[in-house]
Each structure stands twice: as structure tokens, then as C-alpha cells.
Design a protein around this motif. Structure first.
Motif, PDB file in Angstrom:
ATOM      1  N   ASN A  25       2.740   7.425   0.405  1.00  0.00           N
ATOM      2  CA  ASN A  25       2.618   8.630  -0.408  1.00  0.00           C
ATOM      3  C   ASN A  25       3.120   8.289  -1.806  1.00  0.00           C
ATOM      4  OD1 ASN A  25       5.508   8.819  -0.285  1.00  0.00           O
ATOM      5  ND2 ASN A  25       5.362   9.990   1.607  1.00  0.00           N
ATOM      6  N   SER A  26       3.406   9.269  -2.632  1.00  0.00           N
ATOM      7  CA  SER A  26       3.785   8.984  -4.011  1.00  0.00           C
ATOM      8  C   SER A  26       5.168   8.348  -4.139  1.00  0.00           C
ATOM      9  CB  SER A  26       3.747  10.273  -4.834  1.00  0.00           C
ATOM     10  OG  SER A  26       4.707  11.210  -4.355  1.00  0.00           O
ATOM     11  N   LYS A  27       5.950   8.296  -3.031  1.00  0.00           N
ATOM     12  CA  LYS A  27       7.325   7.816  -3.119  1.00  0.00           C
ATOM     13  C   LYS A  27       7.661   6.684  -2.147  1.00  0.00           C
ATOM     14  CE  LYS A  27       8.847  12.336  -4.745  1.00  0.00           C
ATOM     15  NZ  LYS A  27       9.762  13.489  -4.555  1.00  0.00           N
TER      16      LYS A  27
ATOM     17  N   VAL B  82       6.148  -3.457  -7.085  1.00  0.00           N
ATOM     18  CA  VAL B  82       6.227  -1.999  -7.023  1.00  0.00           C
ATOM     19  C   VAL B  82       7.247  -1.517  -8.035  1.00  0.00           C
ATOM     20  CG1 VAL B  82       6.587   0.010  -5.544  1.00  0.00           C
ATOM     21  CG2 VAL B  82       5.682  -2.110  -4.551  1.00  0.00           C
TER      22      VAL B  82
ATOM     23  N   GLY C 275      11.370   2.586  -0.302  1.00  0.00           N
ATOM     24  CA  GLY C 275      11.438   3.695  -1.243  1.00  0.00           C
ATOM     25  C   GLY C 275      12.843   3.732  -1.819  1.00  0.00           C
TER      26      GLY C 275
ATOM     27  N   VAL D  37       6.148   2.981  -0.138  1.00  0.00           N
ATOM     28  CA  VAL D  37       5.136   1.944   0.070  1.00  0.00           C
ATOM     29  C   VAL D  37       5.426   1.225   1.383  1.00  0.00           C
ATOM     30  CG1 VAL D  37       4.681   1.563  -2.379  1.00  0.00           C
ATOM     31  CG2 VAL D  37       6.468   0.223  -1.232  1.00  0.00           C
TER      32      VAL D  37
ATOM     33  N   SER E  70       0.854  -1.186   0.000  1.00  0.00           N
ATOM     34  CA  SER E  70       0.000   0.000   0.000  1.00  0.00           C
ATOM     35  C   SER E  70       0.891   1.237   0.000  1.00  0.00           C
ATOM     36  CB  SER E  70      -0.928   0.017   1.217  1.00  0.00           C
ATOM     37  OG  SER E  70      -0.186  -0.006   2.425  1.00  0.00           O
ATOM     38  N   LYS E  71       0.457   2.271  -0.715  1.00  0.00           N
ATOM     39  CA  LYS E  71       1.237   3.497  -0.831  1.00  0.00           C
ATOM     40  C   LYS E  71       1.045   4.375   0.398  1.00  0.00           C
ATOM     41  CE  LYS E  71       1.468   5.616  -4.771  1.00  0.00           C
ATOM     42  NZ  LYS E  71       1.124   6.269  -6.063  1.00  0.00           N
TER      43      LYS E  71
ATOM     44  N   GLU F 237       9.132   8.177  -7.872  1.00  0.00           N
ATOM     45  CA  GLU F 237       7.713   7.861  -7.757  1.00  0.00           C
ATOM     46  C   GLU F 237       7.533   6.342  -7.751  1.00  0.00           C
ATOM     47  OE1 GLU F 237       5.167  10.166  -7.653  1.00  0.00           O
ATOM     48  OE2 GLU F 237       6.584  11.842  -7.687  1.00  0.00           O
ATOM     49  N   VAL F 238       6.547   5.863  -7.010  1.00  0.00           N
ATOM     50  CA  VAL F 238       6.269   4.427  -6.935  1.00  0.00           C
ATOM     51  C   VAL F 238       4.880   4.134  -7.502  1.00  0.00           C
ATOM     52  CG1 VAL F 238       7.779   4.032  -4.957  1.00  0.00           C
ATOM     53  CG2 VAL F 238       5.385   4.638  -4.571  1.00  0.00           C
ATOM     54  N   HIS F 239       4.736   2.935  -8.017  1.00  0.00           N
ATOM     55  CA  HIS F 239       3.447   2.497  -8.566  1.00  0.00           C
ATOM     56  C   HIS F 239       3.275   1.029  -8.233  1.00  0.00           C
ATOM     57  CE1 HIS F 239      -0.043   2.543 -11.199  1.00  0.00           C
ATOM     58  NE2 HIS F 239       0.405   1.437 -11.773  1.00  0.00           N
ATOM     59  N   VAL F 240       2.136   0.656  -7.653  1.00  0.00           N
ATOM     60  CA  VAL F 240       1.868  -0.725  -7.256  1.00  0.00           C
ATOM     61  C   VAL F 240       1.079  -1.421  -8.363  1.00  0.00           C
ATOM     62  CG1 VAL F 240       0.808  -2.240  -5.551  1.00  0.00           C
ATOM     63  CG2 VAL F 240       1.849  -0.085  -4.824  1.00  0.00           C
TER      64      VAL F 240
END
Length: 232
Positions: free
Chosen positions: A7-9, A159, A81, A11, A4-5, A86-89
Motif C-alpha cells: 500500500n502507500s506505506k 525505497v 515500513g 513494501v 513492490s508496494k 509514505e513509500v516510493h520505489v
């Protein structure tokens, strides 16, 4: 979903519920609970070692695709991180395959099957076999893309990392999707990626990557693109 994120950077993940987590070395920011970390090896990253000639060269390139990773096990919550990116799941609950360059992969649950594969198996390289792979390597050297890529398959979550955020582009319509190699992050589903030259090789040497070389994506699935041409 395993991750789960925050924030944008960043998880976070419950390591026990995830059944273990594999992440790039140095990506752990902090954790709580009883968590143990140990080195982890991606299967296939050394399968060409010890061979001769072109195959040995390809083996070195294959090993270069592999980022050092750590396996987290136990009971607790870990935050991950990397470099402020930026991270994306990606939720892989439907199964299928996620193909992504190792430099753009932050973490995934340990239950996913992981391997290093040749891009030629996805239609790239301009031919079949080792000669096709070597042609793909030459094209990759010009475009900045790799000859090999990391493939994850099964059920779980992964991620991804990118500069400037992510764009998900559906693949499967009438027309292929063309992506700048520097903006390309990865694909999910049954997506074939082929490197295309928009101009001649001599002209390509004097142009930007996106104008000279493009990645053609066909099939059915998703291609992930970063909102930047900056390399990791």
C-alpha cells in the motif's frame, strides 16, 4: 523491480530473489520463510574518523548521515515500513546514481553500491575542498540539509520515505528546478544540487527555510520532493 508496494506505506520483497536487502534498523514489519538479519555498515561513514581539526568535525557530521541498517539474507518475503510514512520505489534498472539523505532511505537491495559522499562533490558548499565543505556545513545548519548524503549506484531498487506523498520533477530543461530544502527528498541521475541563498544571512535567520534558502537542481534526471515541509 525488486520491491513492490503493498500500500502507500508498506513494501514487500523476496529476499532471495533480491540477493539480500539492506534496510534501516527497525523497519522490518514481518516476514515469512528462512531469513537472517545482521548489522550492516555503509562504506565511507567512518572514513574521516581519527583525523584532527575541521576534518574531525566533518567526520562526525559524516557519521551522522549514516542510519543504522540491517542486512536481510536467506529465502523468504519481508515487509518493510517506517513510522507510517509514505513509500516510493525507485527502479535503478538503467544504472546511474541515487542521492538521498539517510533518514529518507528505507531499504535497497544489497547489490547496489552504497557510500556517503560530500554534498560539495555535487556543486554545493560554495567552493571546493574542505573550506567549501565547511561553508556548505554552515549553510546546511541553517537550512536543515546535511553536509553529507548517501549515494546508491548500480542496478536494482531502493525505497524512499516521505511525509504526504511524492512528486517526481524532471530536471534537464532550460531552467533549473528550485526546491525547498525541507521538501527535498533526493535525486536520481546526473543531477547537481547547489544551496542558494534568496536573501542575506541576517534576513535568512528570521525567515522560513523555503523563502531564505533553496536547492537549485540542474543537469539531467529526477528530483524527488515530498508534499510536506515536515522533517523526518
Amino acid at each position: 523491480m525488486v520491491f513492490s508496494k503493498v500500500n502507500s506505506k508498506v513494501v514487500k520483497v523476496d529476499v532471495g530473489a533480491a540477493g539480500g536487502v539492506v534496510a534501516r534498523t527497525g523497519a522490518m514489519l514481518f516476514y515469512t520463510g528462512q531469513v537472517q538479519f545482521s548489522p550492516h555498515q555503509v562504506p565511507g561513514s567512518q572514513s574521516m574518523a581519527g583525523m584532527g581539526g575541521f576534518t574531525r568535525m566533518a567526520g562526525r557530521m559524516m557519521q551522522g548521515e549514516h542510519e543504522r541498517t540491517m542486512l536481510a539474507q536467506g529465502q523468504g518475503e519481508v515487509h518493510y515500513g517506517h513510522a507510517g510514512l509514505e513509500v516510493h520505489v525507485v527502479d535503478m534498472s538503467q544504472g546511474g546514481a541515487l542521492c538521498v539523505e539517510a533518514s529518507r532511505l528505507l531499504a535497497h537491495n544489497a547489490g547496489l553500491q552504497s557510500s556517503v559522499i560530500s554534498v560539495t562533490s555535487q556543486g554545493g558548499g560554495g567552493g571546493r575542498g574542505m573550506l567549501g565543505a565547511l561553508r556548505g556545513a554552515a549553510a546546511g545548519a541553517l537550512s536543515g540539509t546535511g553536509m553529507f548524503t548517501t549515494q546508491l549506484s548500480g542496478y536494482g531498487s531502493a525505497v524512499l520515505l516521505a511525509h504526504g506523498g511524492f512528486i517526481e520533477l524532471p530536471v534537464g530543461g532550460t531552467n533549473p528546478v528550485f526546491v525547498d530544502p525541507d521538501a527535498f527528498v533526493g535525486t536520481y541521475g546526473s543531477v547537481q544540487v547547489e544551496l542558494k541563498s534568496a536573501v542575506g544571512w541576517r534576513e535568512a535567520m528570521g525567515r522560513g527555510v523555503g523563502e531564505a534558502m533553496q536547492l537549485q537542481c540542474t543537469g539531467q534526471g529526477i528530483v524527488y520532493v515530498q508534499a510536506s515541509e515536515e522533517k523526518l
